[in-house]
Design an enzyme around this catalytic site. Sequence first.
Site, PDB file in Angstrom:
ATOM      1  N   HIS A  42       6.547  20.260  34.363  1.00 51.05           N
ATOM      2  CA  HIS A  42       6.402  20.712  32.978  1.00 51.05           C
ATOM      3  C   HIS A  42       7.695  20.544  32.197  1.00 51.05           C
ATOM      4  O   HIS A  42       8.787  20.467  32.779  1.00 51.05           O
ATOM      5  CB  HIS A  42       6.001  22.188  32.945  1.00 51.05           C
ATOM      6  N   GLU A  97      -0.918  19.104  29.014  1.00 58.65           N
ATOM      7  CA  GLU A  97      -0.956  20.328  28.222  1.00 58.65           C
ATOM      8  C   GLU A  97      -0.041  20.139  27.028  1.00 58.65           C
ATOM      9  O   GLU A  97       1.028  19.531  27.149  1.00 58.65           O
ATOM     10  CB  GLU A  97      -0.484  21.511  29.070  1.00 58.65           C
TER      11      GLU A  97
END
Length: 352
Positions: free
Chosen positions: A39, A131
């Site tokens: 991430h 995301e």
Amino acid sequence: METKIGYFASIEQYKPMDALEQSVRAEKIGFDSIWVDDHFHPWYHTDAQSGQAWAWMGATLQATKKVFVSTCITCPILRYNPGVVAQTFATLRQMYPKRVGIVTGWMLTAALRSNRQMYPKRVGIAVGAGEALNEVPVTGKWPSVAERQDMTVEAIEVMRKLWESKAPVSFKGKYYTLEKAFMYTKPDDEVPLYFSGMGPKGAKLAGKYGDHLMTVSADPDTLKKVTIPKFEEGAKEAGKDAKKMERAMLIWYSVDPDFDKAVEGNRFWAGCLVPSMFKYRVSDPPEVQAHADIVGQDLMKKNFMCATDAEGLIKEIERFKKAGITHFCLGNSSPNVNFGIDVFKEIIPHVK
């Protein structure tokens, strides 16, 4: 298929070195695999981190001896070019065999040359459509779910062409282009690819284009009635035997003698239970945290694992095994992190 128990070492919840130390401890306890979040922004704001997964993987592979290590999950479509993703994981997979004992330097080279089949590889990758938290801050782009899924399928095609081709590759797709691209450092064998499938379409794509399914915290009924059947449907359409493919799931757990503390231990990840965090262009961790903080405990108890002891965690794992999960990717949010690892001395023999 034997149940596998993996440890999710979060470098957005913990400092990178702390997560590495957790991974070494988890291997000694008996975990089969180590997974790391890939991430840019974390799923919470307060006391969060944002380590880089690929750098962390190299250090962790060097510090451990035998566990399988993979991302969970890499988005190979926006902030990463799929060619660079392919290069990274080809390098890691070629470098790290499963070692027996301590073998270094010329001894390792000689061992690999003399009997490669004794050293199954240790590196894999899980991919998904991403995301907004991770892609928007550094690209400013956030296509629709359908387009990102199409991009993911094409990215996998690019990656496999580079891994497998014995000649330079030229490719003109809808999203990516290769012009006489050749990967000189190749993996010695196929890089196992876990495809992230959460909704029905994603699960079916996982069966068609992945080697294994990777899904994320969901209630057992959804897994049993929707996710896994769609995965098997996709595998069948692609001519694959779904029984030989893992059904892996990333899920967070917290164990503490005080049950309420155990439940609240999972609060860091409660934003994952808010559908709008995936559907809309939400990329600011404080905003995600504001939603996470109002998620009710009942929802966390249903979708995460909360327990006071080993027996409680065994029951939690069993309810997801019954839903069809074969490889657990367990994120440790226990108030006492080391206790959350050491308790698996009792758990692993029971659930495998």
